[in-house]
Design a protein around this motif. Structure first.
Motif, mmCIF file in Angstrom:
data_model
loop_
_atom_site.group_PDB
_atom_site.id
_atom_site.type_symbol
_atom_site.label_atom_id
_atom_site.label_comp_id
_atom_site.label_asym_id
_atom_site.label_seq_id
_atom_site.Cartn_x
_atom_site.Cartn_y
_atom_site.Cartn_z
ATOM 1 N N LEU A 83 -61.074 134.446 73.881
ATOM 2 C CA LEU A 83 -61.994 134.144 72.779
ATOM 3 C C LEU A 83 -62.468 135.421 72.089
ATOM 4 O O LEU A 83 -62.525 135.488 70.846
ATOM 5 C CB LEU A 83 -63.190 133.346 73.295
ATOM 6 C CG LEU A 83 -62.874 131.936 73.817
ATOM 7 C CD1 LEU A 83 -64.118 131.306 74.416
ATOM 8 C CD2 LEU A 83 -62.313 131.057 72.704
ATOM 9 N N LEU A 84 -62.790 136.450 72.874
ATOM 10 C CA LEU A 84 -63.251 137.708 72.287
ATOM 11 C C LEU A 84 -62.143 138.388 71.482
ATOM 12 O O LEU A 84 -62.376 138.868 70.355
ATOM 13 C CB LEU A 84 -63.748 138.643 73.388
ATOM 14 C CG LEU A 84 -65.081 138.269 74.040
ATOM 15 C CD1 LEU A 84 -65.350 139.155 75.248
ATOM 16 C CD2 LEU A 84 -66.223 138.388 73.025
ATOM 17 N N LEU A 85 -60.937 138.424 72.056
ATOM 18 C CA LEU A 85 -59.830 139.061 71.338
ATOM 19 C C LEU A 85 -59.482 138.296 70.073
ATOM 20 O O LEU A 85 -59.208 138.898 69.024
ATOM 21 C CB LEU A 85 -58.605 139.153 72.246
ATOM 22 C CG LEU A 85 -58.680 140.177 73.389
ATOM 23 C CD1 LEU A 85 -57.434 140.105 74.253
ATOM 24 C CD2 LEU A 85 -58.859 141.588 72.839
ATOM 25 N N SER A 86 -59.467 136.962 70.138
ATOM 26 C CA SER A 86 -59.123 136.175 68.952
ATOM 27 C C SER A 86 -60.157 136.364 67.849
ATOM 28 O O SER A 86 -59.823 136.273 66.666
ATOM 29 C CB SER A 86 -59.016 134.693 69.315
ATOM 30 O OG SER A 86 -60.273 134.161 69.688
ATOM 31 N N ALA A 87 -61.407 136.651 68.237
ATOM 32 C CA ALA A 87 -62.460 136.812 67.237
ATOM 33 C C ALA A 87 -62.537 138.232 66.688
ATOM 34 O O ALA A 87 -62.767 138.430 65.494
ATOM 35 C CB ALA A 87 -63.808 136.421 67.844
ATOM 36 N N PRO B 139 -57.535 140.504 67.445
ATOM 37 C CA PRO B 139 -56.341 139.690 67.696
ATOM 38 C C PRO B 139 -55.058 140.508 67.845
ATOM 39 O O PRO B 139 -54.119 140.077 68.520
ATOM 40 C CB PRO B 139 -56.276 138.776 66.466
ATOM 41 C CG PRO B 139 -57.091 139.460 65.418
ATOM 42 C CD PRO B 139 -58.165 140.190 66.151
ATOM 43 N N ALA B 140 -55.018 141.701 67.249
ATOM 44 C CA ALA B 140 -53.813 142.529 67.339
ATOM 45 C C ALA B 140 -53.541 143.002 68.763
ATOM 46 O O ALA B 140 -52.406 143.375 69.090
ATOM 47 C CB ALA B 140 -53.949 143.737 66.411
ATOM 48 N N ALA B 141 -54.550 142.982 69.630
ATOM 49 C CA ALA B 141 -54.352 143.465 71.004
ATOM 50 C C ALA B 141 -53.725 142.425 71.908
ATOM 51 O O ALA B 141 -53.261 142.763 73.006
ATOM 52 C CB ALA B 141 -55.692 143.901 71.589
ATOM 53 N N ILE C 172 -41.440 136.982 77.167
ATOM 54 C CA ILE C 172 -42.692 137.516 76.609
ATOM 55 C C ILE C 172 -42.431 138.840 75.894
ATOM 56 O O ILE C 172 -42.946 139.082 74.798
ATOM 57 C CB ILE C 172 -43.729 137.708 77.731
ATOM 58 C CG1 ILE C 172 -44.162 136.357 78.306
ATOM 59 C CG2 ILE C 172 -44.956 138.463 77.209
ATOM 60 C CD1 ILE C 172 -45.034 136.470 79.543
ATOM 61 N N ILE C 173 -41.613 139.686 76.508
ATOM 62 C CA ILE C 173 -41.325 140.991 75.904
ATOM 63 C C ILE C 173 -40.537 140.823 74.610
ATOM 64 O O ILE C 173 -40.840 141.475 73.600
ATOM 65 C CB ILE C 173 -40.561 141.872 76.907
ATOM 66 C CG1 ILE C 173 -41.479 142.217 78.088
ATOM 67 C CG2 ILE C 173 -40.056 143.150 76.233
ATOM 68 C CD1 ILE C 173 -40.763 142.825 79.273
ATOM 69 N N LEU C 174 -39.526 139.946 74.619
ATOM 70 C CA LEU C 174 -38.748 139.714 73.398
ATOM 71 C C LEU C 174 -39.634 139.206 72.264
ATOM 72 O O LEU C 174 -39.547 139.682 71.120
ATOM 73 C CB LEU C 174 -37.632 138.701 73.677
ATOM 74 C CG LEU C 174 -36.451 139.189 74.511
ATOM 75 C CD1 LEU C 174 -35.504 138.032 74.801
ATOM 76 C CD2 LEU C 174 -35.708 140.305 73.788
ATOM 77 N N HIS C 175 -40.473 138.218 72.572
ATOM 78 C CA HIS C 175 -41.363 137.663 71.549
ATOM 79 C C HIS C 175 -42.353 138.710 71.066
ATOM 80 O O HIS C 175 -42.645 138.803 69.866
ATOM 81 C CB HIS C 175 -42.110 136.455 72.113
ATOM 82 C CG HIS C 175 -43.035 135.809 71.131
ATOM 83 N ND1 HIS C 175 -42.579 135.077 70.041
ATOM 84 C CD2 HIS C 175 -44.394 135.793 71.055
ATOM 85 C CE1 HIS C 175 -43.615 134.641 69.350
ATOM 86 N NE2 HIS C 175 -44.724 135.060 69.941
ATOM 87 N N GLY C 176 -42.856 139.525 72.005
ATOM 88 C CA GLY C 176 -43.804 140.560 71.618
ATOM 89 C C GLY C 176 -43.178 141.607 70.706
ATOM 90 O O GLY C 176 -43.797 142.027 69.719
ATOM 91 N N LEU C 177 -41.954 142.014 71.033
ATOM 92 C CA LEU C 177 -41.268 142.974 70.170
ATOM 93 C C LEU C 177 -41.073 142.408 68.769
ATOM 94 O O LEU C 177 -41.232 143.122 67.759
ATOM 95 C CB LEU C 177 -39.912 143.348 70.774
ATOM 96 C CG LEU C 177 -39.944 144.235 72.023
ATOM 97 C CD1 LEU C 177 -38.551 144.370 72.617
ATOM 98 C CD2 LEU C 177 -40.514 145.610 71.693
ATOM 99 N N GLU C 178 -40.744 141.124 68.689
ATOM 100 C CA GLU C 178 -40.572 140.480 67.393
ATOM 101 C C GLU C 178 -41.881 140.483 66.613
ATOM 102 O O GLU C 178 -41.908 140.762 65.409
ATOM 103 C CB GLU C 178 -40.076 139.048 67.603
ATOM 104 C CG GLU C 178 -39.478 138.405 66.372
ATOM 105 C CD GLU C 178 -38.801 137.085 66.701
ATOM 106 O OE1 GLU C 178 -37.995 136.637 65.874
ATOM 107 O OE2 GLU C 178 -39.085 136.512 67.774
ATOM 108 N N GLU C 179 -42.982 140.201 67.308
ATOM 109 C CA GLU C 179 -44.294 140.194 66.659
ATOM 110 C C GLU C 179 -44.685 141.589 66.177
ATOM 111 O O GLU C 179 -45.371 141.728 65.161
ATOM 112 C CB GLU C 179 -45.351 139.685 67.641
ATOM 113 C CG GLU C 179 -45.265 138.206 67.964
ATOM 114 C CD GLU C 179 -45.753 137.341 66.825
ATOM 115 O OE1 GLU C 179 -46.754 137.707 66.187
ATOM 116 O OE2 GLU C 179 -45.112 136.301 66.550
#
Length: 314
Positions: free
Chosen positions: A84-88, A91-93, A244-251
């Motif tokens: 909740l804190l990160l989304s508010a 969010p980039a973290a 997770i790593i593949l998706h994160g690299l794409e993001e």
């Protein structure tokens, strides 16, 4: 009826309708987020029995209950506020944090593979003589809860992505309900799996020949099932971590590796006709597992070299 009371009743009815609408939104969010997280739930259910098997029957359910409480703590006390804190505010973290967790999962899976291939084992295993059962049990529970933390983080991130446009309260309630429901489902299934041999033993003592035959079948099948689940759990760590790593690299703007994995997925889907969706998913899972194995093996080698260097320094 006095006009003030009428106005009050109107206000109450408006609040009730708003609350009902909010509950509907939360229910829809829980269903949607839970469906999206199903893949990680399967991985979690496959990984956990490996931390429980090998103990005496009287310790199996207590160990599962300890892991269940740890999982609820992970989701509700650690991950929910952080999400909740990160989304508010930041969010980039979220993506880099998830990638770090994915790398840890890949490391755990790769280490198991290296040990199976004859690599050096680190820490006590179920094949070793256990000198202190209580300490060993505590170590196994801690390992299960650590792994659960990563898988739970992925579940909560998926759930958060599905309700990102909702209010803070709706997000919090949805994430909490998803976390509780998934924890009950996963560890309830794990409890059933690890106690099936006890069910089989009970059935062999029943008077009916059919019950006895079923019981013998369960007793014969369970060692195979648990061994298979152990292998699936290891592979699950690799494909979830790699995914997770593949998706994160794409993001993060590095889409190349993910495009290769998706290319494998689409090629298999097109080549297998009616089995396309299943074959495509397996292709992407395989590509993710390869990524997880390679990166995890690199981390495992580095960790072991550092550990040896520290050992020699003392």
């Amino acid at each position: 009826m006095p006009s003030g009371l009428v106005a009050l009743l109107d206000d109450v009815s408006v609040i009730a309708r708003a609350a009902a609408a909010s509950l509907d939104d939360v229910g829809a969010g829980v269903a949607k987020a839970g469906t999206k997280a199903a893949g990680v739930v399967i991985d979690d259910a496959a990984v956990t029995p490996g931390y429980v098997t090998g103990f005496t029957p009287d310790r199996e359910l207590p160990i599962i209950w300890k892991i269940t409480k740890g999982s609820l703590f992970n989701k509700l006390v650690i991950l929910l506020p952080i999400a909740l804190l990160l989304s508010a505010f930041l969010p980039a973290a979220i993506t880099p944090i998830l990638m770090a967790g994915g790398l840890y999962l890949a490391f755990e899976g790769a280490e198991k593979v290296l040990e199976k291939l004859g690599g050096e084992k680190h820490g006590e295993t179920l094949e070793d003589p256990i000198e202190d059962a209580a300490t060993f049990e505590k170590t196994r529970v801690s390992g299960a809860v650590r792994t659960d933390l990563i898988l739970s983080a992925e579940i909560m991130a998926i759930a958060l992505a599905e309700v990102g446009d909702e209010t803070l309260v709706a997000r919090a309630v949805t994430l909490a309900l998803v976390g509780i429901a998934i924890t009950i489902a996963v560890y309830g299934a794990v409890a059933l799996i690890v106690k099936m041999d006890d069910v089989g033993l009970h059935l062999t003592k029943k008077p009916g020949s059919g019950s006895q035959a079923l019981g013998r079948g369960l007793l014969k099948a369970m060692p195979v099932v648990l061994k298979l689940l152990g292998s699936v759990g290891t592979v699950a760590m690799l494909w979830v971590g790699g995914g997770i790593i593949l998706h994160g690299l794409e993001e993060l703007g590095v889409p190349g590796p993910a495009h290769v994995a998706h290319g494998v997925q689409h090629a298999l889907a097109e080549a297998t006709g009616p089995l396309g969706p299943v074959a495509g998913w397996l292709g992407y899972a395989f590509a993710s597992a390869v990524v997880g194995l390679v990166l995890g093996a690199v981390v495992a080698v580095i960790v072991h070299l550092v550990a040896k260097a520290r050992g020699k320094g003392h």
